[in-house]
Write a protein that holds these residues in place. Structure first.
Motif, PDB file in Angstrom:
ATOM      1  N   THR B 144      23.188   1.814  28.852  1.00 42.73           N
ATOM      2  CA  THR B 144      23.400   0.419  29.216  1.00 42.73           C
ATOM      3  C   THR B 144      23.793   0.334  30.685  1.00 42.73           C
ATOM      4  N   ARG B 145      23.243  -0.645  31.338  1.00 46.91           N
ATOM      5  CA  ARG B 145      23.645  -0.866  32.727  1.00 46.91           C
ATOM      6  C   ARG B 145      25.115  -1.221  32.793  1.00 46.91           C
ATOM      7  N   ASP B 148      29.563   0.362  29.769  1.00 46.04           N
ATOM      8  CA  ASP B 148      29.575  -0.304  28.471  1.00 46.04           C
ATOM      9  C   ASP B 148      30.848  -0.044  27.670  1.00 46.04           C
ATOM     10  N   ASN B 199      18.837  -4.793  30.451  1.00 50.22           N
ATOM     11  CA  ASN B 199      20.183  -4.220  30.537  1.00 50.22           C
ATOM     12  C   ASN B 199      20.240  -2.725  30.294  1.00 50.22           C
ATOM     13  N   SER B 200      19.104  -2.044  30.360  1.00 43.58           N
ATOM     14  CA  SER B 200      19.131  -0.609  30.124  1.00 43.58           C
ATOM     15  C   SER B 200      18.593   0.130  31.336  1.00 43.58           C
TER      16      SER B 200
END
Ligand code: SF4
Ligand code: SF4
Lengths: 421, 351
Positions: B144-145, B148, B199-200
């Motif tokens: 995850t950007r 997380d 978001n990845s």
């Protein structure tokens, strides 16, 4: 020169010795045969499952790329524990010159010999290509010396096996022909074997702690906790063996010997508990990622908790055992409580390996996965096969040893002073 | 992917790039193929397997022994896979140290590299619903950007606050309760409709061809070793399957053949190298070799060619004009898990 040709007769006598020894080990009473028959059941089943494993590959075990060691290794690690415990039998006898143990030292060596053999068998089962074992034999294969820790383990185990086998059979042979031991040969051999004993366990511990990948094994305490386990589980087996020998044979085993070993077990278990406590503190208090595998073993991860119950029961059992052994009445209960406790110490140290030390340590994997080890039936049958085979060997060897010690197996020329035939 | 498409891909894979085979090699192979058709398959397989059992470590064989071993393998593989298989022994080119660089700001996590690698290198395809899992040398981690593990709703709870044992200034709740040390989470079993997922970001991992490889140190029989170009290779016929190397590798880069590899004849790539992509047997270790069979011939690894966004770069670290050297000089470069001191020749970079 006379007609009694001594040089030739040494050869003949050793043939006769082997024959008499083997003949003696296959004779026995009802209890003896039923014990062997019981073990043979597992051997029979194991032959089939071994065939399946050897022809299909390790895919029939529970091992995976996430958890690469199977039950074979965790059982293997237990074997040097027991084998190095021979030191605890030999040292009092030869170094502290305890009279009551002089004769029993050879029993300790025989146990060591058999357990190294069992350990090596586990390794054969663990290898993906056992047919290529010869690659690790010096001269015909290649040894990655001095880099690989496994090569050291191969060396120390095999040397220990040879040392003990020579010591046992030399002693028995001399006893058989009724000659005194050649102490210039035998004493250094024994001393060397005593010094070597701890090595096999220390190096086995290094196989674990040399892996940078598995943080929880990065502990300088590992060899010591292994030795503590040896001091607990080894004498456990020795006591049970001696009690059985005392019950079923003419060999005399004094109470003082049993008491000595139960003292050793108290120390072993006590130190072990201390080391666990120290280790858990060192890991859990700073709680860096080094502690993750231990956390997993204790509490599980995201609701997945396969080892927690094992962890808590094994730790509780260790503590209970310790306190029970501290009670004198329990230690003196030679026919009930003591052997029971010894067996439980042996088993709890055995079960600690897979459920606390080995399998949880593999999670998280280098890329962060958590995995559960699920042994397969075939794998378990193979484990039982190796143990059963090992105990058959142990029983028969010890039967022979006792036979020689009490004089049932003896050179006929010793009994009838007639010279060599 | 349909079978036809896959076959085409293989054909393509073999045709591009310059194949530098000497004429002598070519003739030899033809001869082998001719011989293969005349001998009874079962008998040759058995004789070959006995001879294979007795052979020594590849590096210790004489040239004639190597030639024999290779002829044996070519014959056996050709029969087994019902096509003409070649096993090359192209030597390591001089003056070359191979290096790899991967742009993580470009990678979209499509895993074309994984597919190409599996096809090129004859990895086991595995079987569904059995423990014979497919073997893949490359893992693509999805992350995850941002961080997380930091949750906004918890930010104020992580200070001394009341706990079950009372208000003693004990740090509890919020981020204080996080599992030990593991921050962030990576997933390599993701199956989205579309990549990249919002978001990845993605982080492919494969053998890092370490300068000081933990795996080589751990192998008790030197079955795994560094070749002169800095690639870590395995002599599949010498490996005893002890898995010490798999345990030692900090990158989870090694794959073990727990059972007999499953490689359908039509999927088999017949152009192989002894130390590279030749079919493996049960009970031995394998891993990425930077497509040794290709790079020793001056071609790119299959994953480099397959990457649709050009995130993967490959070249000679000793050549100052090479693309990889330019990247090392100009980009934000890092190596994965440097704390293990294995000195990877696999670099990650960002634009
Ligand atoms: S990444 Fe792992 S397998 Fe590859 S060279 Fe390094 S230690 Fe060996
Ligand atoms: S599995 Fe093979 S390559 Fe790996 S350490 Fe063992 S023998 Fe060496």
């Amino acid at each position: 020169m006379t007609t009694t040709t001594q040089p030739a007769s040494v050869f003949q006598k050793s043939i006769a010795f082997s024959r008499d020894f083997c003949m003696y080990t296959v004779k026995g009473g009802k209890v003896y045969y039923s014990w062997l028959l019981f073990l043979s059941f597992f051997v029979l089943v194991g032959l089939v499952t071994t065939f399946i494993q050897m022809t299909t590959g390790l895919v029939v075990t529970g091992a995976s790329d996430q958890i690469v060691w199977e039950l074979f290794v965790s059982n293997f690690i237990h074997c040097p524990s027991i084998a190095s415990a021979a030191v605890l039998v030999v040292t009092p006898a030869y170094i502290y010159k305890r009279k009551d143990m002089k004769q029993l030292a050879v029993i300790g060596e025989a146990i060591a010999m058999v357990f190294v053999i069992i350990g090596l068998t586990f390794i054969i089962f663990h290898m993906g290509r056992p047919d290529r074992s010869w690659h690790a034999i010096p001269l015909i294969g290649i040894f990655n010396f001095p880099s690989s820790v496994l090569t050291y383990d191969i060396i120390v185990l095999n040397v220990y096996l040879v040392l003990n086998a020579v010591a046992v059979f030399y002693y028995l042979y001399k006893h058989y022909v009724g000659q005194p031991l050649n102490t210039t040969f035998y004493t250094p051999l024994i001393w060397f074997a005593v010094a070597w004993g701890p090595f096999i366990h220390i190096i086995t511990a290094f196989i674990l702690s040399s892996n940078a990948q598995i943080a929880v094994w990065h502990s300088a305490l590992m060899p010591f906790s292994f030795l503590a386990m040896a001091a607990a589980a080894g004498p456990g087996l020795v006591i049970v063996t001696l009690l059985v020998i005392r019950k079923f044979t003419k060999l005399e085993v004094q109470d003082s010997v049993i008491d000595f070993f139960s003292q050793v077990i108290i120390w072993g278990v006590g130190l072990l508990i201390l080391m666990f406590a120290v280790e858990f503190f060192t890991e859990l208090y700073p709680a860096t990622h080094h502690a993750a595998p231990l956390e997993y073993a204790i509490n599980g991860h995201n609701g997945m908790n396969p080892y927690g119950p094992w962890f808590w029961s094994i730790m509780t059992i260790f503590v209970v055992q310790f306190f029970l052994l501290c009670i004198k009445k329990v230690r003196k209960s030679y026919n009930f409580m003591l052997p029971l406790l010894c067996i439980s110490v042996f088993l709890s140290v055995l079960f600690e390996k897979p459920s606390v030390l080995i399998f949880p340590a593999f999670s998280p994997t280098p890329l962060g996965e958590y995995a559960i080890y699920r042994p397969t039936l075939i794998e378990i049958c193979n484990i039982l096969f190796i143990w059963a085979g090992g105990f058959i060997l142990l029983t028969m060897v010890l039967k022979g040893v006792v036979g020689v010690l009490v004089g049932d197996v003896q050179d006929s020329s010793v009994a009838v002073e007639g010279g060599a035939k | 992917m349909s079978e036809d498409k896959r076959k085409n891909d293989i054909a393509e894979g073999q045709d591009d790039g310059a194949t530098k085979e000497s004429r002598r090699d070519f003739l030899k192979k033809l001869g082998v193929a001719a011989a293969a058709t005349t001998v009874a398959p079962a008998a040759t397989a058995k004789a070959a397997s006995i001879a294979e059992h007795l052979q020594t470590h590849f590096e210790m064989m004489s040239d004639s022994q190597k030639e024999k071993a290779i002829a044996r393998l070519e014959k056996r593989y050709s029969e087994q896979f019902e096509k003409q298989v070649t096993v090359a022994n192209t030597p390591a080119p001089d003056g070359v140290l191979f290096g790899y660089a991967l742009n993580i700001s470009k990678c979209i996590g499509c895993r074309r590299c994984v597919e190409a690698c599996v096809r090129e290198n004859n990895q086991s395809r595995g079987e569904e619903d059995t423990r014979h899992l497919p073997i893949q040398w490359i893992r693509v981690l999805e992350m995850t950007r941002g961080n997380d593990t930091f949750q906004l709703e918890n930010w104020h709870k992580g200070s001394p606050s009341s706990s079950p044992i009372g208000d003693y200034g004990v740090q509890s709740g919020g981020h204080a309760d996080k599992a030990v040390g593991i921050s962030g989470h990576a997933e390599h079993y993701y199956y989205p409709e579309q990549v990249p997922e919002e978001n990845s970001f993605y982080f492919p991992v494969q053998c890092q061809q370490c300068e000081d490889p933990a795996c080589v140190r751990a192998c008790p029989v030197r079955a795994t070793f560094r070749d002169p170009n800095g690639i870590v290779v395995i002599d599949y016929n010498w490996c005893i399957g002890c898995r010490m190397c798999q345990l030692a590798c900090p990158y989870w880069a090694r794959r073990f053949n727990w059972g007999e590899p499953i490689l359908p004849n039509e999927d088999m790539n017949p152009k192989t190298h002894y130390l590279g992509n030749r079919p493996r047997m049960r009970g031995v270790m394998e891993k990425c070799t930077f497509c040794l069979q290709r790079v020793r011939d001056g071609r790119y690894p299959a994953c480099v060619e397959a990457c649709p966004v050009g995130a993967r770069k490959f070249g000679n670290l000793l050549d100052p004009e090479s693309e990889i050297r330019k990247i090392l000089a100009n980009k934000k470069v890092f190596r994965f898990k440097e704390d293990f001191n294995t000195e990877p020749k696999f670099f990650y970079y960002m634009d």
